[in-house]
Design a protein around this motif. Structure first.
Motif, PDB file in Angstrom:
ATOM      1  N   TYR A  34       0.857  -1.190   0.000  1.00  0.00           N
ATOM      2  CA  TYR A  34       0.000   0.000   0.000  1.00  0.00           C
ATOM      3  C   TYR A  34       0.892   1.239   0.000  1.00  0.00           C
ATOM      4  N   ALA A  35       0.566   2.196  -0.871  1.00  0.00           N
ATOM      5  CA  ALA A  35       1.315   3.457  -0.915  1.00  0.00           C
ATOM      6  C   ALA A  35       0.434   4.521  -1.547  1.00  0.00           C
ATOM      7  N   TYR A  36       0.568   5.745  -1.078  1.00  0.00           N
ATOM      8  CA  TYR A  36      -0.213   6.842  -1.632  1.00  0.00           C
ATOM      9  C   TYR A  36       0.260   7.178  -3.043  1.00  0.00           C
ATOM     10  N   ASN A  37      -0.617   7.802  -3.799  1.00  0.00           N
ATOM     11  CA  ASN A  37      -0.229   8.294  -5.120  1.00  0.00           C
ATOM     12  C   ASN A  37       0.939   9.268  -4.980  1.00  0.00           C
ATOM     13  N   VAL A 247       2.215 -14.562   2.408  1.00  0.00           N
ATOM     14  CA  VAL A 247       1.899 -13.214   1.938  1.00  0.00           C
ATOM     15  C   VAL A 247       2.534 -12.180   2.855  1.00  0.00           C
ATOM     16  N   GLU A 248       3.269 -11.236   2.262  1.00  0.00           N
ATOM     17  CA  GLU A 248       3.847 -10.121   3.013  1.00  0.00           C
ATOM     18  C   GLU A 248       3.022  -8.878   2.728  1.00  0.00           C
ATOM     19  N   ARG A 249       2.669  -8.125   3.785  1.00  0.00           N
ATOM     20  CA  ARG A 249       1.850  -6.931   3.637  1.00  0.00           C
ATOM     21  C   ARG A 249       2.666  -5.722   4.099  1.00  0.00           C
ATOM     22  N   LEU A 250       2.879  -4.777   3.195  1.00  0.00           N
ATOM     23  CA  LEU A 250       3.776  -3.663   3.483  1.00  0.00           C
ATOM     24  C   LEU A 250       3.102  -2.327   3.192  1.00  0.00           C
ATOM     25  N   THR A 264       2.564  -4.201   7.842  1.00  0.00           N
ATOM     26  CA  THR A 264       1.261  -3.781   8.361  1.00  0.00           C
ATOM     27  C   THR A 264       0.799  -4.660   9.511  1.00  0.00           C
ATOM     28  N   GLY A 265       1.290  -5.911   9.567  1.00  0.00           N
ATOM     29  CA  GLY A 265       0.842  -6.801  10.619  1.00  0.00           C
ATOM     30  C   GLY A 265      -0.590  -7.249  10.403  1.00  0.00           C
ATOM     31  N   ASP A 266      -1.192  -7.819  11.448  1.00  0.00           N
ATOM     32  CA  ASP A 266      -2.557  -8.322  11.344  1.00  0.00           C
ATOM     33  C   ASP A 266      -3.592  -7.214  11.405  1.00  0.00           C
ATOM     34  N   THR A 267      -3.225  -6.093  12.027  1.00  0.00           N
ATOM     35  CA  THR A 267      -4.162  -4.966  12.113  1.00  0.00           C
ATOM     36  C   THR A 267      -3.418  -3.692  11.722  1.00  0.00           C
ATOM     37  N   PRO A 268      -3.164  -3.498  10.426  1.00  0.00           N
ATOM     38  CA  PRO A 268      -2.378  -2.338   9.988  1.00  0.00           C
ATOM     39  C   PRO A 268      -3.049  -1.033  10.373  1.00  0.00           C
ATOM     40  N   PHE A 269      -2.285  -0.141  11.013  1.00  0.00           N
ATOM     41  CA  PHE A 269      -2.898   1.092  11.521  1.00  0.00           C
ATOM     42  C   PHE A 269      -3.452   1.941  10.391  1.00  0.00           C
TER      43      PHE A 269
END
Length: 384
Positions: A34-37, A247-250, A264-269
């Motif tokens: 996930y990343a902003y435009n 799966v890696e979530r970044l 991000t972990g299990d509950t990404p802020f």
């Protein structure tokens, strides 16, 4: 939560992404990013691709703004009749087009999203590969009935064009998974923001379909999916499941001269803040659809889990005329029933919009997030 890891430039981070797929360093199957435009997602995808580019050799099938540029319109400005989407024949992206009957793979994918048809002209002896589109419409007859009429050589909308290109890409990924000789060079799939110009229900459908394709048991390709779209990322995040160790979530952000990457972990802020900003924006504008109850329920459930409550209804403020919160809990249950119910968007009736706003506002009062984080997400949303 682990501290963010800084990277001096995008090629360095691209190398780290590749390392995550190494059996000795991460052994991941997929990375969700996930990343902003404006952060550099497209440049990151190209840096990832370039690492695997050795002479004429390639190893990455990618979908990004450059992929879309392989398609260009010839609008027949002189005759205004023979409109066609031209293909860049020189790209290896189209390696299997002439021999693999790709149109028969694209068509069933496209029918999930659109009501138009197409014909691909990709003859080996032709220098001009192109796609022509057609749509069948109902035309009134003199006796009060209707008849079908085919409109040929039409120019589809930008959203329809993007859906077609996306289905084109998915068909190629399927060929690569199936071991087609033309795409045996592909080891990785990199998808960057495939939902530009798409409405929200198509964003849900695309994310759901992409996750199912990447989760196929016979899929030997490793994948990176990056996006700035909170709803799209949310669906992907949930489709892969919180306990999926492959799966890696970044979360990627740009900070001065460095790129910061955080798990991000299990509950990404940012995940909750981004969703709440999206929901608040929808509530303020009045553009509320039934699937927004799905998004709201996801936030309520994760908040309840974090605070140790038995269920999401514990996070709903009780009204004087509904002291047990039964009405609002049942409403969320009904409206969020099903797996992204919500492939056909249905606008809420005015009464349900008011209920939605009340539940959302009461939740934000009862469980206040850091207002600075929320303001930051809202500011980012305004510049997307």
């Amino acid at each position: 939560m682990k501290p963010a890891t800084p990277y001096g430039d995008l090629p360095t981070f691209a190398a780290r992404l590749r390392a995550l797929f190494d059996p000795e360093q991460g052994n991941k199957k997929c990375v969700l990013l996930y990343a902003y435009n404006g952060t550099g997602k497209t440049r990151l995808s190209m840096a990832f691709k370039d690492i695997g580019k050795q002479g004429d050799a390639r190893d990455t099938l990618y979908f990004n703004a450059f992929t879309e540029d392989l398609f260009s319109w010839d609008n027949d400005l002189d005759g205004d009749a023979d409109r066609k989407l031209k293909l860049n024949k020189a790209s290896r992206f189209f390696d299997g087009l002439a021999s693999l009957e790709l149109d028969n793979r694209i068509r069933p994918l496209l029918q999930r999203y659109a009501d138009f048809d197409f014909v691909i002209d990709a003859r080996e002896d032709s220098d001009d590969w192109n796609v022509r589109f057609a749509r069948t419409i109902a035309v009134p007859t003199e006796n009060g009935g209707t008849r079908s009429e085919v409109l040929d050589n039409i120019k589809v909308s930008r959203g329809e064009e993007n859906i077609f290109i996306w289905c084109f890409f998915l068909a190629i990924v399927e060929l690569a998974i199936d071991g087609a000789e033309a795409y045996q060079w592909a080891r990785y799939v990199y998808v960057d923001d495939p939902i530009s110009s798409l409405d929200e229900h198509n964003a849900i459908a695309v994310a759901n379909h992409l996750a199912k394709l990447l989760k196929r048991e016979d899929n030997g390709l490793k994948a990176v999916v990056s996006s700035h779209h909170t709803l799209f990322f949310n669906v992907l995040w949930n489709e892969f499941g919180r306990n999926n160790k492959k799966v890696e979530r970044l979360f990627l952000v740009k900070d001065d001269n460095a790129y910061l990457v955080r798990e991000t972990g299990d509950t990404p802020f940012f995940h909750h803040v981004a969703l709440l900003a999206e929901l608040q924006k929808a509530a303020d504008s009045g553009n509320l659809y039934t699937y927004h109850f799905n998004m709201l329920r996801a936030v309520l459930e994760k908040t309840a889990s974090f605070h140790g409550f038995p269920g999401f209804s514990s996070c709903i403020e009780k009204d004087r005329d509904d002291p047990d919160g039964i009405l609002h809990a049942r409403l969320i249950n009904v409206m969020s029933h099903g797996n992204y119910s919500l492939f056909e968007p249905t606008e809420m009736v005015p009464e349900n919009k008011e209920y939605f706003r009340r539940i959302l506002n009461d939740f934000r009062v009862r469980f206040p997030f850091n207002p600075e984080l929320f303001a930051e997400e809202a500011q980012q949303a305004n510049v997307r």
